[in-house]
Scaffold this motif. Structure first.
Motif, PDB file in Angstrom:
ATOM      1  N   PRO A  89       0.887  -1.107   0.392  1.00 41.38           N
ATOM      2  CA  PRO A  89       0.068  -0.029  -0.113  1.00 41.38           C
ATOM      3  C   PRO A  89       0.508   1.170   0.042  1.00 41.38           C
ATOM      4  CG  PRO A  89       0.329  -0.975   1.946  1.00 41.38           C
ATOM      5  CD  PRO A  89       0.675  -2.283   1.475  1.00 41.38           C
ATOM      6  N   GLY A  90       0.219   2.426  -0.393  1.00 48.14           N
ATOM      7  CA  GLY A  90       1.265   3.707  -1.212  1.00 48.14           C
ATOM      8  C   GLY A  90       1.534   3.985  -2.541  1.00 48.14           C
ATOM      9  N   GLY A  91       1.104   2.743  -3.161  1.00 45.53           N
ATOM     10  CA  GLY A  91       1.195   3.316  -4.832  1.00 45.53           C
ATOM     11  C   GLY A  91       0.318   4.157  -4.887  1.00 45.53           C
ATOM     12  N   SER A  92       0.802   5.338  -5.787  1.00 46.35           N
ATOM     13  CA  SER A  92      -0.177   5.889  -6.513  1.00 46.35           C
ATOM     14  C   SER A  92      -1.530   5.989  -7.547  1.00 46.35           C
ATOM     15  CB  SER A  92       0.481   7.493  -7.194  1.00 46.35           C
ATOM     16  OG  SER A  92      -0.710   7.787  -8.038  1.00 46.35           O
ATOM     17  N   GLY A  93      -2.230   5.399  -7.022  1.00 44.24           N
ATOM     18  CA  GLY A  93      -3.339   5.414  -9.183  1.00 44.24           C
ATOM     19  C   GLY A  93      -3.289   6.466  -9.819  1.00 44.24           C
ATOM     20  N   VAL A  94      -3.440   7.677  -9.265  1.00 40.69           N
ATOM     21  CA  VAL A  94      -3.401   8.837  -9.872  1.00 40.69           C
ATOM     22  C   VAL A  94      -1.975   8.856 -10.853  1.00 40.69           C
ATOM     23  CG1 VAL A  94      -3.384  11.093 -10.048  1.00 40.69           C
ATOM     24  CG2 VAL A  94      -5.017  10.035  -8.508  1.00 40.69           C
ATOM     25  N   GLY A  95      -1.251   8.772 -10.289  1.00 41.17           N
ATOM     26  CA  GLY A  95       0.635   8.352 -10.586  1.00 41.17           C
ATOM     27  C   GLY A  95       0.683   7.181 -11.721  1.00 41.17           C
ATOM     28  N   VAL A  96       0.865   6.101 -10.635  1.00 41.48           N
ATOM     29  CA  VAL A  96       1.409   4.847 -11.302  1.00 41.48           C
ATOM     30  C   VAL A  96       0.025   4.179 -12.527  1.00 41.48           C
ATOM     31  CG1 VAL A  96       1.777   2.525 -10.447  1.00 41.48           C
ATOM     32  CG2 VAL A  96       2.379   4.662  -9.008  1.00 41.48           C
ATOM     33  N   GLY A  97      -1.305   4.012 -12.069  1.00 41.40           N
ATOM     34  CA  GLY A  97      -1.803   3.412 -12.536  1.00 41.40           C
ATOM     35  C   GLY A  97      -2.782   4.646 -13.848  1.00 41.40           C
ATOM     36  N   ASN A  98      -2.536   5.409 -13.631  1.00 43.87           N
ATOM     37  CA  ASN A  98      -3.556   6.448 -15.084  1.00 43.87           C
ATOM     38  C   ASN A  98      -2.353   6.869 -15.824  1.00 43.87           C
ATOM     39  OD1 ASN A  98      -3.964   8.890 -16.181  1.00 43.87           O
ATOM     40  ND2 ASN A  98      -4.262  10.528 -14.548  1.00 43.87           N
ATOM     41  N   PHE A  99      -0.525   7.027 -14.856  1.00 39.93           N
ATOM     42  CA  PHE A  99       0.392   7.619 -16.417  1.00 39.93           C
ATOM     43  C   PHE A  99       1.465   5.878 -16.779  1.00 39.93           C
ATOM     44  CE2 PHE A  99      -0.922  11.350 -14.481  1.00 39.93           C
ATOM     45  CZ  PHE A  99      -0.586  12.744 -16.072  1.00 39.93           C
ATOM     46  N   GLN A 100       1.600   5.046 -15.614  1.00 36.34           N
ATOM     47  CA  GLN A 100       2.213   3.787 -16.556  1.00 36.34           C
ATOM     48  C   GLN A 100       1.372   2.951 -16.927  1.00 36.34           C
ATOM     49  OE1 GLN A 100       4.441   4.243 -13.357  1.00 36.34           O
ATOM     50  NE2 GLN A 100       5.979   4.282 -13.989  1.00 36.34           N
TER      51      GLN A 100
END
Length: 470
Positions: A78-89
């Motif tokens: 936990p602590g992974g960013s959906g807005v960052g990782v899921g979105n842009f990667q």
């Protein structure tokens, strides 16, 4: 980064010029003038602020009989960013170079990214006491956010919500699914829950740690000595979990990962066909990361960001992107907050819940007739298919035997005749085996992932049948 705005269908330059405040649709939300994007904060509790970002699909199809779906993406860690990782990667409209992603899931659904739990990504707390300590507390915060977004928004209410999760996000997804179902039944939340999808998710840590030794022995990354050491530490974890020593089990899990790394010559936990440090892009990403100085028990989260950074074509780090032009675009991120600053604390405060299973929550969702989809990448190690199949067999769901007895159907992409995966469905349980994919299925197998999400959401834009008829 540093690309001309002419490359962008959602040009950052033009977006900055056309930001507007939405007065009717979503109160206190910023977004683009054409309504294709909206974002904002919800204070889910005193001193706890959760950030969300909604994309509306340009390919939205209006159909009374088949409504256009919304996918809520929950990241792991936990602590992974959906807005960052899921979105842009992984699945958003633009990659980390701000170029269009051909395989974006916007082709099948609207996308809602949330930085969950509070403290993740752009979400933040004003006091450390506001961090969540359990998966259920995280679910309560997410339900509060959904109430704020949905209850006064008829446009959102017409779009069924599908909770799609990856890695540790699966534990948040099943607790959220139950919390949402309860809130809907109580008349507190006005939305339609379409289903829950669990992608390579950490639902049963015990089953996963017991899968590692036998799996790695079979693929020659461990010998008998290494496999025996792995099994011995897994047994220690089992005993600790049976004694409710959850924090101790997390520490033993970290020891087990380190033992496997040293005995396998640094295998990649997200793709057991690879080494974790032999990709030059991964080396560059790690060298530029601000988050190298983390404790040993954060090993998985470190590898998580390394793996995805190595898969991306970005010339810079995700940290730089999120703390640079994206933060500038959004305009509402506090100036003294850097993306991901509090993510290590998110993990630390959840340390007692990290190794707890959530199998019973999956059972409860099935008993409530909620559609549950499980999908797993073939070469994932951390949440290996072998472990996922093991916890599925622990379900008490009445349809399990019939599900188990069914034959799988092969899956294809682009009519190339190559087997890309398999699927099995019985009543409201669905299982996808994704060949050639590691932990991050949308990254490793974008075509099959896109077709799969079309099936999961029953999207009006779903492709013609990709299952070979016998």
């Amino acid at each position: 980064m540093g690309k001309s705005s002419s490359l962008l269908p959602l040009s950052l330059c033009s977006l900055l010029l056309c930001l507007s405040l939405f007065h009717v649709k979503l109160a206190n939300a910023l977004g683009t003038a054409d309504g294709s994007e909206e974002w904002g904060y919800v204070q889910v509790r005193p001193k706890a602020h959760m950030f969300w970002w909604l994309y509306r699909s340009p390919q939205r199809v209006h159909s009374a009989s088949k409504p256009w779906p919304t996918v809520l993406w929950l990241q792991g860690g936990p602590g992974g960013s959906g807005v960052g990782v899921g979105n842009f990667q992984e699945i958003g409209p633009l990659d980390t170079d701000q170029k269009p992603r051909n395989s974006t899931w916007l082709q099948k659904a609207d996308l809602l990214f949330v930085d969950n739990p509070v403290g993740t990504g752009y979400s933040y707390v004003e006091d450390k006491e506001a961090f969540v300590k359990t998966d259920w507390e995280a679910a309560t915060d997410l339900t509060t956010l959904l109430k704020k977004l949905y209850n006064k928004n008829e446009r959102l209410q017409t779009s069924p919500l599908y909770i799609v999760a990856e890695s540790y996000g699966g534990k948040f997804a099943v607790t959220l699914g139950l919390s949402v179902a309860k809130a809907i039944k109580a008349g507190e939340l006005n939305l339609t829950l379409g289903g829950v999808a669990l992608g390579d998710t950490w639902i049963s840590p015990e089953d996963f740690v017991f899968s590692w030794g036998p799996l790695l022995l079979d693929v020659s990354r461990l010998d008998y000595n290494g496999a025996n050491k792995s099994n011995s530490l897994a047994e220690k974890i089992r005993q600790q979990l049976a004694s409710s020593q959850y924090g101790e089990a997390t520490e033993t899990w970290s020891q087990l990962e380190e033992m496997i790394s040293s005995s396998s010559n640094n295998i990649d936990f997200y793709n057991f066909l690879l080494d974790s440090e032999n990709d030059p892009l991964s080396t560059v990403a790690v060298a530029s990361s601000k988050k190298l100085q983390i404790s040993e028990k954060l090993t998985m989260k470190k590898r998580y960001s390394m793996y995805l950074s190595s898969k991306a074509s970005s010339s810079g780090s995700l940290d730089d992107l999120m703390n640079g032009i994206i933060k500038e675009k959004l305009q509402i991120i506090p100036k003294n907050l850097s993306w991901g600053d509090q993510s290590d604390d998110v993990f630390n405060f959840l340390v007692e819940d990290f190794m707890k299973p959530r199998i019973s929550e999956v059972d409860e969702l099935l008993s409530l007739r909620v559609n549950v989809t499980i999908y797993n990448g073939q070469v994932d190690l951390i949440c290996a298919t072998k472990g996922t199949e093991a916890w599925v067999q622990r379900l008490k769901w009445e349809g399990l035997q019939n599900f188990t007895n069914l034959e799988r159907k092969p899956l294809y992409c682009n009519n190339d005749g190559v087997t890309r995966g398999f699927v099995k469905s019985y009543q409201n349980l669905h299982f996808y085996w994704i060949l050639g994919a590691g932990h991050f299925v949308p990254v490793d197998q974008p075509c099959i992932a896109l077709n799969m999400v079309g099936d999961i959401t029953q999207s009006p834009a779903a492709a013609p049948s990709w299952i070979k008829k016998k």
